[in-house]
Design a protein around this motif. Structure first.
Motif, PDB file in Angstrom:
ATOM      1  N   ALA A  40       0.847  -1.196   0.000  1.00  0.00           N
ATOM      2  CA  ALA A  40       0.000   0.000   0.000  1.00  0.00           C
ATOM      3  C   ALA A  40       0.877   1.238   0.000  1.00  0.00           C
ATOM      4  CB  ALA A  40      -0.933  -0.002   1.204  1.00  0.00           C
ATOM      5  N   ALA A  41       0.320   2.322  -0.518  1.00  0.00           N
ATOM      6  CA  ALA A  41       1.045   3.591  -0.552  1.00  0.00           C
ATOM      7  C   ALA A  41       0.053   4.737  -0.678  1.00  0.00           C
ATOM      8  CB  ALA A  41       2.037   3.628  -1.711  1.00  0.00           C
ATOM      9  N   ILE A  42       0.453   5.875  -0.163  1.00  0.00           N
ATOM     10  CA  ILE A  42      -0.279   7.121  -0.379  1.00  0.00           C
ATOM     11  C   ILE A  42       0.319   7.795  -1.608  1.00  0.00           C
ATOM     12  CG2 ILE A  42      -0.710   9.438   0.525  1.00  0.00           C
ATOM     13  CD1 ILE A  42      -2.377   7.419   1.938  1.00  0.00           C
ATOM     14  N   ALA A  43      -0.542   8.275  -2.502  1.00  0.00           N
ATOM     15  CA  ALA A  43      -0.077   8.953  -3.712  1.00  0.00           C
ATOM     16  C   ALA A  43      -0.704  10.333  -3.811  1.00  0.00           C
ATOM     17  CB  ALA A  43      -0.435   8.125  -4.947  1.00  0.00           C
ATOM     18  N   LEU A  44       0.116  11.309  -4.195  1.00  0.00           N
ATOM     19  CA  LEU A  44      -0.354  12.687  -4.356  1.00  0.00           C
ATOM     20  C   LEU A  44       0.280  13.275  -5.611  1.00  0.00           C
ATOM     21  CD1 LEU A  44      -1.895  15.138  -3.025  1.00  0.00           C
ATOM     22  CD2 LEU A  44       0.332  15.823  -2.106  1.00  0.00           C
ATOM     23  N   GLY A  45      -0.520  13.969  -6.411  1.00  0.00           N
ATOM     24  CA  GLY A  45       0.008  14.608  -7.604  1.00  0.00           C
ATOM     25  C   GLY A  45       0.928  15.764  -7.272  1.00  0.00           C
ATOM     26  N   MET A  46       1.997  15.917  -8.052  1.00  0.00           N
ATOM     27  CA  MET A  46       2.957  16.995  -7.826  1.00  0.00           C
ATOM     28  C   MET A  46       2.281  18.359  -7.848  1.00  0.00           C
ATOM     29  SD  MET A  46       4.427  19.227 -10.252  1.00  0.00           S
ATOM     30  CE  MET A  46       5.411  20.668  -9.849  1.00  0.00           C
ATOM     31  N   GLU A  47       1.238  18.520  -8.662  1.00  0.00           N
ATOM     32  CA  GLU A  47       0.541  19.805  -8.752  1.00  0.00           C
ATOM     33  C   GLU A  47       0.001  20.256  -7.397  1.00  0.00           C
ATOM     34  OE1 GLU A  47      -2.493  20.144 -11.738  1.00  0.00           O
ATOM     35  OE2 GLU A  47      -1.438  18.793 -13.094  1.00  0.00           O
ATOM     36  N   ALA A  48      -0.324  19.294  -6.538  1.00  0.00           N
ATOM     37  CA  ALA A  48      -0.956  19.607  -5.250  1.00  0.00           C
ATOM     38  C   ALA A  48       0.049  19.781  -4.119  1.00  0.00           C
ATOM     39  CB  ALA A  48      -1.954  18.500  -4.885  1.00  0.00           C
ATOM     40  N   LEU A  49       1.335  19.731  -4.437  1.00  0.00           N
ATOM     41  CA  LEU A  49       2.350  19.780  -3.387  1.00  0.00           C
ATOM     42  C   LEU A  49       2.579  21.224  -2.941  1.00  0.00           C
ATOM     43  CD1 LEU A  49       4.321  18.058  -1.729  1.00  0.00           C
ATOM     44  CD2 LEU A  49       6.054  18.548  -3.467  1.00  0.00           C
ATOM     45  N   ASP A  50       2.053  21.559  -1.775  1.00  0.00           N
ATOM     46  CA  ASP A  50       2.323  22.853  -1.167  1.00  0.00           C
ATOM     47  C   ASP A  50       3.019  22.612   0.176  1.00  0.00           C
ATOM     48  OD1 ASP A  50       0.299  21.932   0.501  1.00  0.00           O
ATOM     49  OD2 ASP A  50      -1.211  23.335  -0.252  1.00  0.00           O
ATOM     50  N   ALA A  51       3.273  23.657   0.921  1.00  0.00           N
ATOM     51  CA  ALA A  51       4.018  23.524   2.172  1.00  0.00           C
ATOM     52  C   ALA A  51       3.303  22.609   3.159  1.00  0.00           C
ATOM     53  CB  ALA A  51       4.235  24.906   2.795  1.00  0.00           C
ATOM     54  N   ALA A  53       1.113  20.141   2.470  1.00  0.00           N
ATOM     55  CA  ALA A  53       1.165  18.758   2.008  1.00  0.00           C
ATOM     56  C   ALA A  53       2.575  18.186   2.165  1.00  0.00           C
ATOM     57  CB  ALA A  53       0.714  18.676   0.548  1.00  0.00           C
ATOM     58  N   ALA A  54       3.597  18.994   1.862  1.00  0.00           N
ATOM     59  CA  ALA A  54       4.975  18.515   1.988  1.00  0.00           C
ATOM     60  C   ALA A  54       5.293  18.146   3.426  1.00  0.00           C
ATOM     61  CB  ALA A  54       5.942  19.585   1.479  1.00  0.00           C
ATOM     62  N   SER A  55       4.833  18.956   4.360  1.00  0.00           N
ATOM     63  CA  SER A  55       5.085  18.675   5.777  1.00  0.00           C
ATOM     64  C   SER A  55       4.412  17.379   6.208  1.00  0.00           C
ATOM     65  CB  SER A  55       4.582  19.842   6.625  1.00  0.00           C
ATOM     66  OG  SER A  55       4.720  19.561   8.002  1.00  0.00           O
ATOM     67  N   ALA A  56       3.162  17.180   5.771  1.00  0.00           N
ATOM     68  CA  ALA A  56       2.428  15.964   6.139  1.00  0.00           C
ATOM     69  C   ALA A  56       3.079  14.728   5.533  1.00  0.00           C
ATOM     70  CB  ALA A  56       0.977  16.083   5.693  1.00  0.00           C
ATOM     71  N   LEU A  57       3.468  14.811   4.268  1.00  0.00           N
ATOM     72  CA  LEU A  57       4.107  13.668   3.622  1.00  0.00           C
ATOM     73  C   LEU A  57       5.462  13.365   4.248  1.00  0.00           C
ATOM     74  CD1 LEU A  57       3.279  14.378  -0.143  1.00  0.00           C
ATOM     75  CD2 LEU A  57       2.311  12.566   1.291  1.00  0.00           C
ATOM     76  N   ASP A  93      11.102  17.958  -0.637  1.00  0.00           N
ATOM     77  CA  ASP A  93      11.542  19.317  -0.940  1.00  0.00           C
ATOM     78  C   ASP A  93      10.740  19.825  -2.138  1.00  0.00           C
ATOM     79  OD1 ASP A  93      12.924  21.494  -2.140  1.00  0.00           O
ATOM     80  OD2 ASP A  93      14.768  20.902  -1.137  1.00  0.00           O
ATOM     81  N   ILE A  94       9.901  20.826  -1.935  1.00  0.00           N
ATOM     82  CA  ILE A  94       9.015  21.312  -2.999  1.00  0.00           C
ATOM     83  C   ILE A  94       9.816  21.801  -4.204  1.00  0.00           C
ATOM     84  CG2 ILE A  94       7.280  23.042  -3.606  1.00  0.00           C
ATOM     85  CD1 ILE A  94       6.324  22.992  -0.740  1.00  0.00           C
ATOM     86  N   ALA A  95      10.860  22.575  -3.960  1.00  0.00           N
ATOM     87  CA  ALA A  95      11.651  23.127  -5.056  1.00  0.00           C
ATOM     88  C   ALA A  95      12.296  22.012  -5.876  1.00  0.00           C
ATOM     89  CB  ALA A  95      12.715  24.077  -4.521  1.00  0.00           C
ATOM     90  N   ARG A  96      12.798  20.978  -5.208  1.00  0.00           N
ATOM     91  CA  ARG A  96      13.437  19.880  -5.929  1.00  0.00           C
ATOM     92  C   ARG A  96      12.410  19.099  -6.745  1.00  0.00           C
ATOM     93  NH1 ARG A  96      15.224  14.219  -4.022  1.00  0.00           N
ATOM     94  NH2 ARG A  96      16.623  13.569  -5.699  1.00  0.00           N
ATOM     95  N   VAL A  97      11.259  18.822  -6.156  1.00  0.00           N
ATOM     96  CA  VAL A  97      10.218  18.090  -6.871  1.00  0.00           C
ATOM     97  C   VAL A  97       9.773  18.873  -8.101  1.00  0.00           C
ATOM     98  CG1 VAL A  97       7.832  17.271  -6.743  1.00  0.00           C
ATOM     99  CG2 VAL A  97       9.415  16.797  -4.860  1.00  0.00           C
TER     100      VAL A  97
END
Length: 373
Positions: A40-51, A53-57, A93-97
């Motif tokens: 199992a895995a959690i998946a999130l689109g890169m478009e939705a990656l904000d601060a 979401a990044a912290s939670a992930l 890292d949002i900038a790297r992603v």
């Protein structure tokens, strides 16, 4: 039947409902839970990656998050691969992603590992959701059931497109007279691609005992509606309908597959790159898309439900011809459909000819239809 049973009978089949909910969640920028073969895995689109979401992930991943990219984007990053791959994200890292997923001058900054089953499921859901094909995947325990997170099972996601093609059906129809084609009927189908509707436009009175003139026309908002000079889609659309009206009738399938199946948002992203000098296919590759993401199995099913068995297909695209043949329709003839060459679309037409094998004689087009300044 008791009340619970009556309610259950009103609901869609569970497998389809779960995938559709997952599609909706990704489009809304929310994560989904994927399960397959005991993992199992959690998946999130890169478009939705904000601060947030990044912290939670980051907290959930404990250093095990990964970015899943398709082969087209990996090629742009300098990693030639035939299949999708993953890049480890020790920290989210949002900038790297964003750099790895979108930047023009980005290069691979870490080893690329083969994508696993859950990674491929994440990309398939991204495709169905029409979001960028760059997914952040975080492994979780196989029995995880995060509250409020929609779960999609692997087998159901893999079978979803085929199931939708089988279940496409007519929901409404009515006469809609058009300029130059007053005897025209619109037939609306539901299904085929995600949660979208598809339309068959029956022009005149085609003879179904003979090969029927057919065009598979993928929606192009910019060209069909607004007359964009960057493509020839609007000319092809109106020219085909006019030809059918004058030559015994036919059927135009208007398919909700904007941007060669990438969706309007990604198409406009590609247009921005084209404005910077990239051709249509290079622009799509930068975003992670290969030459064409469209499928036409459901289009063949639409034709069959309308009673068509033999076609004279109006197209320049050999893929469409092969798709109808593979679906069991007899292609008795194929006919070319051209629009006007313009200063803005000549490179686009040449790219389709040279890179995707479209049957376009650009020299002949320019000789007979002068380029508009």
């Amino acid at each position: 039947m008791d009340r619970a049973g009556a309610l259950a009978s009103l609901l869609p089949t569970p497998e389809h409902a779960k995938v559709e909910r997952a599609i909706g969640e990704l489009r809304a920028g929310r994560p989904v839970l994927l399960r397959d073969h005991g993992e199992a895995a959690i998946a999130l689109g890169m478009e939705a990656l904000d601060a947030r979401a990044a912290s939670a992930l980051e907290q959930l991943a404990d250093g095990r998050a990964r970015l899943v990219l398709p082969p087209a984007r990996l090629r742009r990053l300098g990693a030639e691969r035939a299949t999708a791959g993953v890049i480890a994200l020790p920290s989210v890292d949002i900038a790297r992603v964003e750099s790895l997923a979108l930047k023009l001058d980005a290069r691979i900054d870490a080893p690329v590992s083969p994508a696993g089953g859950l990674d491929m499921l994440a990309l398939e859901l991204a495709s169905l959701s029409l979001v960028l094909p760059a997914m952040i995947v975080v492994p979780v325990p196989a029995d995880a059931a995060p509250e409020g997170v929609v779960c999609a099972e692997g087998a159901l996601v893999r079978d979803y497109r085929r199931a939708m093609a089988r279940q496409i059906h007519i929901v409404s129809r009515a006469p809609v007279p058009l300029e130059g084609a007053p005897q025209t009927e619109f037939v609306v189908f539901r299904g085929g691609e995600g949660l979208r509707d598809q339309v068959a436009i029956i022009v005149g009175q085609p003879d179904f005992s003979q090969p029927v003139a057919v065009r598979l026309h993928s929606a192009c908002l910019t060209g069909d509606l607004f007359g964009s000079l960057k493509c020839d889609c609007g000319d092809q659309l109106r020219g085909t309908v006019r030809w059918m009206a004058e030559n015994g009738g036919g059927i135009l399938l208007y398919l909700d597959q904007e941007g060669r199946g990438n969706g309007i948002a990604n198409k406009i992203r590609a247009y921005k790159l084209q404005h910077q000098g990239y051709d249509t296919y290079d622009a799509d590759e930068i975003l992670g898309f290969d030459l064409d993401q469209r499928r036409f199995d459901f289009a063949a099913e639409m034709l069959k439900q309308l009673g068509v068995t033999r076609v004279m297909i109006m197209t320049n695209n050999p893929v469409k011809i092969a798709a109808l043949q593979a679906a069991g329709l007899e292609v008795a003839e194929d006919r070319r459909v051209h629009g006007r060459p313009t200063v803005e679309n000549v490179l686009y037409l040449a790219s389709k000819r040279d890179r995707a094998g479209h049957f376009i004689d650009l020299d002949d087009l320019v000789a007979h239809k002068p380029i508009r300044d």
